[in-house]
Design a protein around this motif. Structure first.
Motif, mmCIF file in Angstrom:
data_model
loop_
_atom_site.group_PDB
_atom_site.id
_atom_site.type_symbol
_atom_site.label_atom_id
_atom_site.label_comp_id
_atom_site.label_asym_id
_atom_site.label_seq_id
_atom_site.Cartn_x
_atom_site.Cartn_y
_atom_site.Cartn_z
ATOM 1 N N ASP A 34 13.975 42.101 43.588
ATOM 2 C CA ASP A 34 14.773 41.009 43.052
ATOM 3 C C ASP A 34 16.098 40.972 43.809
ATOM 4 O OD1 ASP A 34 16.042 39.093 41.522
ATOM 5 O OD2 ASP A 34 16.250 40.380 39.748
ATOM 6 N N ILE A 35 16.235 39.994 44.704
ATOM 7 C CA ILE A 35 17.489 39.806 45.430
ATOM 8 C C ILE A 35 18.378 38.923 44.548
ATOM 9 C CG2 ILE A 35 18.580 39.027 47.562
ATOM 10 C CD1 ILE A 35 16.501 41.328 47.921
ATOM 11 N N VAL A 36 19.337 39.533 43.892
ATOM 12 C CA VAL A 36 20.200 38.818 42.959
ATOM 13 C C VAL A 36 21.157 37.905 43.717
ATOM 14 C CG1 VAL A 36 21.883 39.055 41.099
ATOM 15 C CG2 VAL A 36 20.008 40.705 41.298
ATOM 16 N N GLY A 37 21.781 38.425 44.761
ATOM 17 C CA GLY A 37 22.675 37.596 45.556
ATOM 18 C C GLY A 37 23.651 38.396 46.386
ATOM 19 N N ILE A 38 24.433 37.660 47.177
ATOM 20 C CA ILE A 38 25.491 38.247 47.996
ATOM 21 C C ILE A 38 26.809 37.712 47.450
ATOM 22 C CG2 ILE A 38 26.483 38.387 50.304
ATOM 23 C CD1 ILE A 38 23.630 38.033 51.399
ATOM 24 N N TYR A 39 27.760 38.627 47.256
ATOM 25 C CA TYR A 39 29.016 38.295 46.590
ATOM 26 C C TYR A 39 30.204 38.633 47.483
ATOM 27 C CZ TYR A 39 25.781 37.832 42.804
ATOM 28 O OH TYR A 39 24.720 37.428 42.039
ATOM 29 N N PRO A 40 31.313 37.902 47.329
ATOM 30 C CA PRO A 40 32.456 38.047 48.233
ATOM 31 C C PRO A 40 33.353 39.250 47.961
ATOM 32 C CG PRO A 40 32.944 36.381 46.604
ATOM 33 C CD PRO A 40 31.513 36.791 46.384
ATOM 34 N N ASP A 41 33.132 39.936 46.841
ATOM 35 C CA ASP A 41 33.951 41.108 46.525
ATOM 36 C C ASP A 41 33.199 41.998 45.542
ATOM 37 O OD1 ASP A 41 34.495 40.158 43.787
ATOM 38 O OD2 ASP A 41 35.796 38.709 44.772
ATOM 39 N N TYR A 42 33.690 43.228 45.410
ATOM 40 C CA TYR A 42 33.022 44.210 44.566
ATOM 41 C C TYR A 42 33.024 43.806 43.092
ATOM 42 C CZ TYR A 42 31.672 48.605 42.458
ATOM 43 O OH TYR A 42 31.020 49.557 41.715
ATOM 44 N N ALA A 43 34.120 43.264 42.604
ATOM 45 C CA ALA A 43 34.221 42.909 41.180
ATOM 46 C C ALA A 43 33.162 41.880 40.792
ATOM 47 C CB ALA A 43 35.616 42.379 40.867
ATOM 48 N N THR A 44 32.960 40.878 41.630
ATOM 49 C CA THR A 44 31.948 39.859 41.356
ATOM 50 C C THR A 44 30.550 40.461 41.419
ATOM 51 O OG1 THR A 44 33.425 38.250 42.384
ATOM 52 C CG2 THR A 44 31.178 37.545 42.005
ATOM 53 N N ALA A 45 30.323 41.322 42.403
ATOM 54 C CA ALA A 45 29.021 41.993 42.536
ATOM 55 C C ALA A 45 28.750 42.885 41.329
ATOM 56 C CB ALA A 45 28.976 42.803 43.823
ATOM 57 N N LEU A 46 29.772 43.574 40.861
ATOM 58 C CA LEU A 46 29.619 44.455 39.707
ATOM 59 C C LEU A 46 29.243 43.668 38.457
ATOM 60 C CD1 LEU A 46 29.817 47.351 38.618
ATOM 61 C CD2 LEU A 46 32.239 46.918 38.185
#
Length: 81
Positions: A34-46
């Motif tokens: 499951d590729i959830v996505g690519i995020y611009p920073d750690y906080a958003t990814a978390l």
């Protein structure tokens, strides 16, 4: 390489899948990742990681990960996260 606010992008990939066992990071079927996505920073990814991890809490073999893509793209960089 900056976002519209002038902040440097620190790309993070969030993905997961079902593990073969709880002792190792070996996925049962790579086609089912499951590729959830690519995020611009750690906080958003978390935030994305927490959401997916909590939604699969009933399956002990399901695991989600955050990959610090910016570290792979620029290994010389001293970026914190």
């Amino acid at each position: 390489m900056t976002e519209s606010g002038g902040k440097k992008q620190l790309l993070h990939l969030v993905f997961g899948g079902e593990l073969e066992s709880l002792d190792d990071v070996q996925f049962r079927d790579l086609k089912d990742l499951d590729i959830v996505g690519i995020y611009p920073d750690y906080a958003t990814a978390l935030t994305a990681w927490k959401s997916k991890a909590q939604s699969t809490v009933d399956n002990a073999h399901m695991r989600y990960f955050i990959v610090h893509m910016h570290r792979l793209l620029d290994p010389e960089s001293k970026s914190a996260q």
